[in-house]
Design an enzyme around this catalytic site. Structure first.
Site, short mmCIF file in Angstrom:
data_model
loop_
_atom_site.label_atom_id
_atom_site.label_comp_id
_atom_site.label_asym_id
_atom_site.label_seq_id
_atom_site.Cartn_x
_atom_site.Cartn_y
_atom_site.Cartn_z
N TYR A 91 -54.21 -24.11 -18.38
CA TYR A 91 -53.74 -25.48 -18.11
C TYR A 91 -54.57 -26.50 -18.90
CZ TYR A 91 -50.88 -23.62 -14.30
OH TYR A 91 -49.95 -22.94 -13.56
N ARG A 475 -47.80 -28.36 -12.20
CA ARG A 475 -49.04 -28.54 -12.97
C ARG A 475 -48.72 -28.15 -14.40
NH1 ARG A 475 -53.80 -24.48 -10.98
NH2 ARG A 475 -55.60 -25.39 -12.02
#
Ligand code: ADP
Length: 528
Positions: A91, A475
């Site tokens: 991420y 996310r």
């Protein structure tokens, strides 16, 4: 190293001199060698000029130093990207969204400030990793457990702020926080909730405080630097056990997920659970051949039955007294028994107190340690097998119903085919958050530039395709934050405009994490 936008090398050098007087000579990093450590090891821009590269990094040791660094950043127009331990691989890692941003590395602020066994909470600083905290709890003989993600090498604060997840009752790490201390973009210090009252004993006990509850706006945001955060913990339990529920037929999915919803929303199951398909994920050669030949469900189910594999299954965990766990399991089986041929198996039973060093992740339960709040890196054994240099997660979140799950599988299967990606045989769904499944697509990163460019284009297209069906991501990595935010378009992007209004009010110079979650300061809006 790239410089911050609109800052020349002379001004940058002057700012670095000042910065060194705040944090000490050795805690400002501007050499290429040092800055390399803050680049994203899984960058989707490997070898390309677009890679987001920081101008340097600074590691303050105290809240006062953070405040001074933030004030300096305002004076010199140096954007800052706060990280706790910067291990958010998949991420974005430690790297900022905007090249030339300075990483504000909080790892030196690593004190566990309080652990309260009675009310089961802790107050920690950003640099406290899950491994540190686990050791702290053990070394001090605390009777509370933490919850940790997979892998467990990041920090409590960084993971929670990015809405990370684990396995126990307190698996939703952001939801399980209580009370924050934040350095605002002006450099001012604020405490949320009951922390706003000096000496209030409920800072870590009562989230809301009085008046608007503002802690949530600091998650996945660029409105402040979090310097302390409270977390709710699980009191040590008598027993943790896991069980697997499996159904034989593809058509059982509707009843299976509806029953799971009932049990989860009633609080009878309160662990993470993952929807998997033992048949579709099987390494058995006969089943793999049948899958490759697109065998009909009836054939797959016949093969599955012969090898005692369910079409759909999940592992659940129970935490509590043995008798209560047994009663819950009895009831779960009773509810599930309405599904013909449903079958069950038992995982390990852990009885406490026990020597947790003996707990091992198992090939069939990679999250055995995680399920007990013991940090582990076993998850990396999965990624090591696919021959890539890393991965980025595409993580749409959908309702936990069979109708929506089947639709998502079909939509993304078709999308993979249309985009020329390898056939998408199956993707499991993680139910960390009640009522939802997060679909985790692992998009491989390589050192082949053309391949990465295709991957990025595919990712962006998948975000759009998801949005066409009403699905967003829970996310994402900085490279795709604008794309995800762009899809949240109700009433001419009222939500993004709200974020921008808050951003402009709190951070008029736009120094904090420009571009985080698609929120840009005024001077960079539409330009970066
Ligand atoms: P971890 O410590 O779990 O590796 P990271 O440090 O990589 O987590 O941070 C995850 C995300 O949260 C990043 O986007 C980062 O910018 C943000 N973040 C981390 N720590 C803070 C903090 N103390 N204040 C504000 N944002 C933070």
């Amino acid at each position: 190293m790239p410089l911050p936008p609109d800052v020349d090398s002379k001004r940058f050098a002057a700012a670095m001199r000042e910065l060194r007087t705040i944090v000490g000579e050795q805690w400002v990093f501007t050499s290429e060698e040092d800055v390399d450590l803050y680049r994203d090891a899984y960058t989707p821009f490997f070898g390309e000029p677009e890679e987001y590269i920081p101008c340097g990094a600074v590691a303050p040791a105290s809240v006062e130093q953070v405040q001074e660094v933030v004030r300096l950043a305002n004076r010199h127009h140096i954007p800052l990207w706060p990280i706790s331990t910067g291990r958010n691989l998949g991420y974005g890692g430690a790297a900022p969204r905007l090249s030339g941003t300075m990483v504000l590395d909080l790892k030196r602020m690593n004190r566990v400030l309080e652990v309260n066994d009675t009310l089961a909470y802790a107050l920690v600083e950003p640099g406290v990793s899950y491994f540190d905290f686990y050791r702290h709890l053990r070394d001090n003989n605390h009777k509370v457990w933490m919850d940790c993600p997979d892998p467990g090498w990041g920090s409590l604060i960084g993971n929670a702020l990015d809405h990370g997840l684990g396995h126990t009752v307190y698996r939703d790490h952001f939801d399980s926080h209580c009370g924050m201390e934040v350095v605002l973009p002006s450099g001012e210090l604020m405490r949320t909730g009951m922390g706003a009252m000096p000496n209030n004993p409920l800072w870590q006990g009562f989230k809301y405080g009085f008046g608007p509850h503002v802690s949530p706006i600091f998650g996945q945001s660029n409105f402040g630097v979090v310097t302390k955060m409270g977390f709710w913990l699980l009191p040590e339990q008598d027993e943790v056990r896991s069980h697997i529920i499996s159904v034989r037929r593809n058509t059982d999915l509707e009843a299976f997920l509806d029953t799971m919803s009932y049990l989860v929303n009633s609080g009878l199951i309160d662990s993470s659970w993952q929807l998997v398909s033992a048949i579709r994920g099987s390494s058995d050669s006969e089943i793999r051949a049948a899958l490759a030949a697109h065998a009909p469900d009836a054939e797959l189910e016949r093969l599955g039955a012969a090898k005692n594999l369910g079409y759909w299954s999940t592992r659940i965990r129970f935490y509590g007294p043995s008798a209560v766990n047994a009663a819950r399991w009895d009831y779960v089986r009773k509810r599930m028994a309405t599904i013909p041929d449903v079958f069950f198996s038992d995982g390990k039973v852990y009885t406490f107190p026990m020597d947790t060093d003996s707990v091992q992740d198992e090939p069939d339960d990679l999250f055995a340690k995680g399920g007990l709040g013991i940090p582990s890196l076993a998850i990396f054994s999965l990624g090591a097998r696919n021959g890539s240099q890393g991965h980025i997660f595409f993580s749409p979140i959908i309702p936990a119903t069979a109708r929506e799950y089947r639709k998502a599988l079909e939509v993304f299967r078709q999308a993979y085919a249309d985009l020329g990606l390898p056939p998408l045989n199956f993707v499991g769904g993680w139910s960390w958050y009640r009522r939802t499944l997060v679909l985790l697509f692992n998009m491989p990163i390589t050192h082949d530039i053309a391949g990465n460019q295709r991957m990025r284009a595919n990712y962006k297209r998948l975000v759009q395709i998801g949005a066409e069906h009403g699905w967003s991501e829970y996310r994402t990595a900085p490279a795709f934050m604008d794309d995800v935010m762009e899809q949240l378009s109700f009433n001419n992007h009222a939500l993004r405009r709200f974020h921008e209004t808050v951003k402009d009010a709190l951070d008029p110079n736009g120094i904090l994490a420009p571009g985080k979650s698609g929120i840009w300061p005024k001077h960079l809006r539409g330009k970066a």
